[in-house]
Scaffold this motif. Sequence first.
Motif, PDB file in Angstrom:
ATOM      1  N   UNK A  75       0.853  -1.188   0.000  1.00  7.45           N
ATOM      2  CA  UNK A  75       0.000   0.000   0.000  1.00  7.45           C
ATOM      3  C   UNK A  75       0.887   1.236   0.000  1.00  7.45           C
ATOM      4  N   UNK A  76       0.317   2.359  -0.405  1.00  6.80           N
ATOM      5  CA  UNK A  76       0.972   3.660  -0.272  1.00  6.80           C
ATOM      6  C   UNK A  76      -0.063   4.637   0.271  1.00  6.80           C
ATOM      7  N   UNK A  77       0.391   5.772   0.753  1.00  5.23           N
ATOM      8  CA  UNK A  77      -0.491   6.907   0.992  1.00  5.23           C
ATOM      9  C   UNK A  77       0.200   8.150   0.463  1.00  5.23           C
ATOM     10  N   UNK A  78      -0.598   9.141   0.135  1.00  6.19           N
ATOM     11  CA  UNK A  78      -0.042  10.339  -0.488  1.00  6.19           C
ATOM     12  C   UNK A  78      -0.921  11.529  -0.133  1.00  6.19           C
ATOM     13  N   UNK A  79      -0.585  12.194   0.957  1.00  5.41           N
ATOM     14  CA  UNK A  79      -1.427  13.290   1.445  1.00  5.41           C
ATOM     15  C   UNK A  79      -1.674  14.362   0.392  1.00  5.41           C
ATOM     16  N   UNK A  80      -0.699  14.588  -0.466  1.00  5.99           N
ATOM     17  CA  UNK A  80      -0.816  15.659  -1.449  1.00  5.99           C
ATOM     18  C   UNK A  80      -1.382  15.228  -2.790  1.00  5.99           C
ATOM     19  N   UNK A  81      -2.008  14.059  -2.864  1.00 10.55           N
ATOM     20  CA  UNK A  81      -2.516  13.549  -4.139  1.00 10.55           C
ATOM     21  C   UNK A  81      -3.469  14.527  -4.815  1.00 10.55           C
ATOM     22  N   UNK A  96      -0.473   1.118  -9.310  1.00 11.28           N
ATOM     23  CA  UNK A  96      -0.952   0.418  -8.122  1.00 11.28           C
ATOM     24  C   UNK A  96      -1.807  -0.789  -8.513  1.00 11.28           C
ATOM     25  N   UNK A  97      -2.640  -0.602  -9.511  1.00  8.44           N
ATOM     26  CA  UNK A  97      -3.472  -1.711  -9.971  1.00  8.44           C
ATOM     27  C   UNK A  97      -2.620  -2.840 -10.527  1.00  8.44           C
ATOM     28  N   UNK A  98      -1.615  -2.496 -11.312  1.00 15.67           N
ATOM     29  CA  UNK A  98      -0.723  -3.495 -11.902  1.00 15.67           C
ATOM     30  C   UNK A  98       0.011  -4.284 -10.831  1.00 15.67           C
ATOM     31  N   UNK A  99       0.440  -3.599  -9.762  1.00 16.98           N
ATOM     32  CA  UNK A  99       1.221  -4.244  -8.707  1.00 16.98           C
ATOM     33  C   UNK A  99       0.345  -4.882  -7.629  1.00 16.98           C
ATOM     34  N   UNK A 100      -0.958  -4.663  -7.704  1.00 12.48           N
ATOM     35  CA  UNK A 100      -1.850  -5.201  -6.682  1.00 12.48           C
ATOM     36  C   UNK A 100      -1.694  -4.495  -5.350  1.00 12.48           C
ATOM     37  N   UNK A 101      -1.451  -3.176  -5.394  1.00 15.48           N
ATOM     38  CA  UNK A 101      -1.257  -2.392  -4.182  1.00 15.48           C
ATOM     39  C   UNK A 101      -2.483  -1.526  -3.901  1.00 15.48           C
ATOM     40  N   UNK A 102      -2.666  -1.189  -2.630  1.00 11.65           N
ATOM     41  CA  UNK A 102      -3.807  -0.401  -2.175  1.00 11.65           C
ATOM     42  C   UNK A 102      -3.417   1.059  -2.043  1.00 11.65           C
ATOM     43  N   UNK A 103      -4.297   1.946  -2.473  1.00 10.38           N
ATOM     44  CA  UNK A 103      -4.105   3.372  -2.246  1.00 10.38           C
ATOM     45  C   UNK A 103      -4.673   3.729  -0.887  1.00 10.38           C
ATOM     46  N   UNK A 104      -3.836   4.298  -0.028  1.00  6.79           N
ATOM     47  CA  UNK A 104      -4.285   4.769   1.276  1.00  6.79           C
ATOM     48  C   UNK A 104      -4.842   6.178   1.177  1.00  6.79           C
ATOM     49  N   UNK A 105      -4.724   6.926   2.259  1.00  2.00           N
ATOM     50  CA  UNK A 105      -5.356   8.244   2.308  1.00  2.00           C
ATOM     51  C   UNK A 105      -4.638   9.291   1.463  1.00  2.00           C
ATOM     52  N   UNK A 141     -11.352   8.214  -7.838  1.00  2.00           N
ATOM     53  CA  UNK A 141     -11.627   7.315  -8.951  1.00  2.00           C
ATOM     54  C   UNK A 141     -10.370   7.032  -9.761  1.00  2.00           C
ATOM     55  N   UNK A 142      -9.536   8.052  -9.935  1.00  2.00           N
ATOM     56  CA  UNK A 142      -8.329   7.876 -10.760  1.00  2.00           C
ATOM     57  C   UNK A 142      -7.308   6.968 -10.086  1.00  2.00           C
ATOM     58  N   UNK A 143      -7.220   7.053  -8.774  1.00  3.21           N
ATOM     59  CA  UNK A 143      -6.183   6.286  -8.067  1.00  3.21           C
ATOM     60  C   UNK A 143      -6.759   5.104  -7.294  1.00  3.21           C
ATOM     61  N   UNK A 144      -8.058   4.857  -7.452  1.00  8.70           N
ATOM     62  CA  UNK A 144      -8.744   3.758  -6.763  1.00  8.70           C
ATOM     63  C   UNK A 144      -8.588   3.871  -5.250  1.00  8.70           C
ATOM     64  N   UNK A 145      -8.810   5.073  -4.724  1.00  2.00           N
ATOM     65  CA  UNK A 145      -8.723   5.313  -3.285  1.00  2.00           C
ATOM     66  C   UNK A 145     -10.091   5.110  -2.640  1.00  2.00           C
ATOM     67  N   UNK A 146     -10.080   4.751  -1.386  1.00  2.00           N
ATOM     68  CA  UNK A 146     -11.317   4.600  -0.614  1.00  2.00           C
ATOM     69  C   UNK A 146     -11.403   5.624   0.507  1.00  2.00           C
TER      70      UNK A 146
END
Length: 311
Positions: A75-81, A96-105, A141-146
């Motif tokens: 997973x990663x997070x990126x406050x300034x996204x 992130x989708x390719x690597x199977x990683x989760x987008x954090x906050x 939507x662009x980064x698949x964040x929740x």
Amino acid sequence: MERRKFLQQGTLAGISSLAFGSAVAHAKPGDVTMPESAGKTFNLNYAPHDGMFAQSAGKDFLDQIRFMHDQGFRAIEDNGMLGRDVAMQEKIGNLLQKLGMTMGVFVVDGGDNWKVSLTTGKKEFLDNFLATCKKSVEVAKRVNAKWMTVVPGYFERRLPIGIQTGNVIDALRRGAEILEKENLVMVLEPLSDNPDLFLRTSTQSYEVCRAVNSSACKILYDIYHMQRNEGDLIKHIDMSWEEIAYIQIGDNPGRKEPTTGEINYKNIFKHLYNKGFKGVCGMEHGISKPGKEGEARLVQAYREVDNFLEN
């Protein structure tokens, strides 16, 4: 220190008395190796941020994400996204989708987080907050964040605390209406940066979330900030558990990686694991040692505190 300044400076390492772990203790300059377990997925989903591995992977955030994955982070997070251009947001989301990683906050910040704003009940601040929520939906939507971090701003000390709390609740309800439709979640973060911040404790955040009464409004429990503001971490985690959706990490004092301060992160991580926490644990802290050696020690520290299943 304000969040924006922290993220710019957080990975500039200060010197610590903590000894290097076994993986890097005998490393020669220019010959740094990551721990032998690098690449193995961790027991919890820890999320580094931009700049955390810049010495090892370079300044390009995409290269850093690939490096993070190689070390076992998922997973990663990126406050300034929110402030990144659309093209970069899309590149990050695709990788992130390719690597199977989760987008954090990332942070919902329309410029009012670090001043008196939502506590006032003024329409200008509410309108800006709601507009930023709508913009955040498109970024998510662009980064698949929740999840996205919300900071209600500073106290309005000319108003009674109950009125301020009501104003914040009203604003968050309106924001939650926007996010609910997209199955997104704002996570309220109580902070310790300065005494002017309205949201200070997990119990206060719990009260606000209960009042908002929405699946789109939960708590971001930042262990560093809560150690400073309230302590008794595991007890407060348990009391607020039904409203906690996201965890952030930082040892105290210093706001560096686990093992550099007073917090027993192995116990806390074991407790979260045993409670069935499946969310993201954001690594919102700096690094105690400089250069590639410090980044290797960072990974080793997480291997140490993540090794709680054998105890």
